[in-house]
Design a protein around this motif. Structure first.
Motif, PDB file in Angstrom:
ATOM      1  N   HIS A  61      -2.679  -3.353  -8.253  1.00  0.00           N
ATOM      2  CA  HIS A  61      -0.649  -2.981  -7.750  1.00  0.00           C
ATOM      3  C   HIS A  61       0.637  -3.301  -8.654  1.00  0.00           C
ATOM      4  O   HIS A  61       1.455  -2.378  -8.372  1.00  0.00           O
ATOM      5  N   ASP A  62       0.365  -4.699  -9.297  1.00  0.00           N
ATOM      6  CA  ASP A  62       0.917  -4.452 -10.434  1.00  0.00           C
ATOM      7  C   ASP A  62       1.589  -3.383 -11.738  1.00  0.00           C
ATOM      8  O   ASP A  62       2.667  -3.046 -12.061  1.00  0.00           O
ATOM      9  N   VAL A  63       0.173  -2.814 -11.452  1.00  0.00           N
ATOM     10  CA  VAL A  63       0.443  -1.785 -12.778  1.00  0.00           C
ATOM     11  C   VAL A  63       0.897  -0.679 -12.471  1.00  0.00           C
ATOM     12  O   VAL A  63       1.650   0.368 -12.908  1.00  0.00           O
ATOM     13  N   GLY A  64       0.021  -0.468 -11.152  1.00  0.00           N
ATOM     14  CA  GLY A  64       1.108   1.209 -10.445  1.00  0.00           C
ATOM     15  C   GLY A  64       2.418   1.157 -10.837  1.00  0.00           C
ATOM     16  O   GLY A  64       2.469   1.670 -10.035  1.00  0.00           O
TER      17      GLY A  64
ATOM     18  N   ILE B  66       0.979  -1.195   0.117  1.00  0.00           N
ATOM     19  CA  ILE B  66      -0.272   0.267  -0.150  1.00  0.00           C
ATOM     20  C   ILE B  66       1.052   1.355  -0.367  1.00  0.00           C
ATOM     21  O   ILE B  66       0.754   2.460  -0.614  1.00  0.00           O
ATOM     22  N   VAL B  67       1.933   1.415   0.910  1.00  0.00           N
ATOM     23  CA  VAL B  67       2.760   1.777   1.229  1.00  0.00           C
ATOM     24  C   VAL B  67       3.401   2.605  -0.436  1.00  0.00           C
ATOM     25  O   VAL B  67       3.289   3.449  -0.904  1.00  0.00           O
ATOM     26  N   LEU B  68       4.174   1.714  -0.628  1.00  0.00           N
ATOM     27  CA  LEU B  68       4.469   1.646  -2.221  1.00  0.00           C
ATOM     28  C   LEU B  68       3.297   2.358  -3.689  1.00  0.00           C
ATOM     29  O   LEU B  68       4.135   3.119  -4.536  1.00  0.00           O
ATOM     30  N   LEU B  69       2.761   1.499  -3.733  1.00  0.00           N
ATOM     31  CA  LEU B  69       1.485   1.978  -4.231  1.00  0.00           C
ATOM     32  C   LEU B  69       1.208   3.175  -4.690  1.00  0.00           C
ATOM     33  O   LEU B  69       0.970   4.825  -5.126  1.00  0.00           O
ATOM     34  N   VAL B  70       0.967   4.348  -3.154  1.00  0.00           N
ATOM     35  CA  VAL B  70       0.289   5.378  -2.566  1.00  0.00           C
ATOM     36  C   VAL B  70       1.966   6.226  -2.871  1.00  0.00           C
ATOM     37  O   VAL B  70       2.163   7.605  -3.837  1.00  0.00           O
TER      38      VAL B  70
END
Length: 323
Positions: A180-183, A26-30
């Motif tokens: 998640h993967d694309v983001g 979640i942190v990495l996606l943000v």
């Protein structure tokens, strides 16, 4: 005697570090979203519009001399970058000269390209021009729209497929894993400022397909085990299923990565961005199928299949389990 990279009877608890793995994602996606808006993507000629000239020379590239030679032509925004590649010898020096789109013209006029080539030849008589690519502003705008629709459409079609084949909880888990993967891939490209062009869109679609394939394998085993172990807690069923498919997952990802690493090292700079995107996508896709999709299914819970009789569950028709 067959090779076993992963033992057949692994009993890894994939949920023991759920706060670290799921929370970290979640942190990495943000952070990926922040990087996208803070740095933006380094759009290639396909999306930005303009002309790219690829030069090669036996002499070392002097970016400053090239820029000074092109200034009198008043071409607007000109970006000159030297291309480095381990496969290039000392007598092969490559550069890319990118010029912004000239008004509404679909391509730079041949006279302008000839003037540019003459100016750079005056700086370096040994320079040759390997390729010239032009994309007009109108075409580049259409390509951006088509690229977005292709990625969104692919994810949407996959979600419908998962929804029909499994239950809606699995579909939600799959779409979260794909986002998640694309983001994370887009965030990495924004952070490293790697050129983002149509080849990267093709890589994103490949990542989506690979990730969902891995996720479906795990989901299939989860569905089988839900029917087989009717009273086993859902978290244990998910762990068991991930362990049973772990060997297949690692073998598939490992052999794919071997080929991709070879292309990354030996394939040359032309396809390096494409190969890098797929390599990164394989890694995060494998990770998300184990740590992201299953976590979502666990959070939402699933309805057990009671079509097969079990003496310990007589009289019960459904059961919904959460955490």
């Amino acid at each position: 005697m067959r090779l076993r990279l992963i033992p057949d009877d692994t009993k890894i608890n994939f949920f023991s570090y759920a706060k670290l793995t799921f929370g970290g994602s979640i942190v990495l996606l943000v952070l990926s979203v922040v990087a996208f808006f803070a740095f933006g993507l380094n759009y290639g000629i396909d999306f930005k519009g303009g002309t790219t000239i690829r030069t090669e020379s036996t002499q070392s590239i002097d970016v400053g001399a090239y820029r000074a030679a092109l200034e009198p032509l008043q071409l607007g925004d000109v970006a000159i970058t030297e291309v480095f590649d381990p496969g290039f010898g000392p007598d092969r020096n490559v550069a890319e000269v990118r010029i912004q789109a000239q008004g509404d013209a679909e391509s730079v006029a041949p006279e302008t390209i000839a003037a540019m080539e003459a100016a750079m030849t005056a700086v370096d008589p040994n320079v040759t021009f390997a390729s010239v690519e032009s994309v007009g502003p109108k075409v580049s705008g259409e390509l951006i729209g088509s690229a977005i629709l292709s990625v969104v459409g692919a994810i949407g079609a996959i979600v419908v497929y998962i929804w029909l084949r499994f239950e809606w909880q699995f579909a939600i888990g799959a779409i979260v894993a794909l986002v998640h993967d694309v983001g994370l891939t887009i965030g990495l490209f924004a952070l490293l400022q790697i050129k983002f062009d149509l080849a990267i869109i093709a890589a994103l679609l490949t990542i989506v397909g690979y990730s969902i394939n891995d996720t479906v394998v795990v989901f299939d085993r989860v569905r089988e085990n839900l029917r087989k172990f009717k009273v086993m807690p859902l978290i244990e069923v998910l762990n068991l299923s991930a362990n049973e498919t772990l060997s297949r997952t690692m073998m598939t990802s490992g052999t794919t990565l071997l080929a991709l690493i070879a292309l990354l090292v030996l394939g040359g700079d032309v396809i390096r961005g494409f190969v890098f995107a797929i390599t990164w996508g394989i890694i995060v896709g494998t990770y998300s199928s184990i740590y992201i999709a299953k976590n979502i299914v666990l959070m939402l819970g699933v309805k057990r299949d009671w079509s097969k009789k079990d003496p310990r569950t007589v009289g019960r028709y459904a059961d919904v389990e959460g955490k």
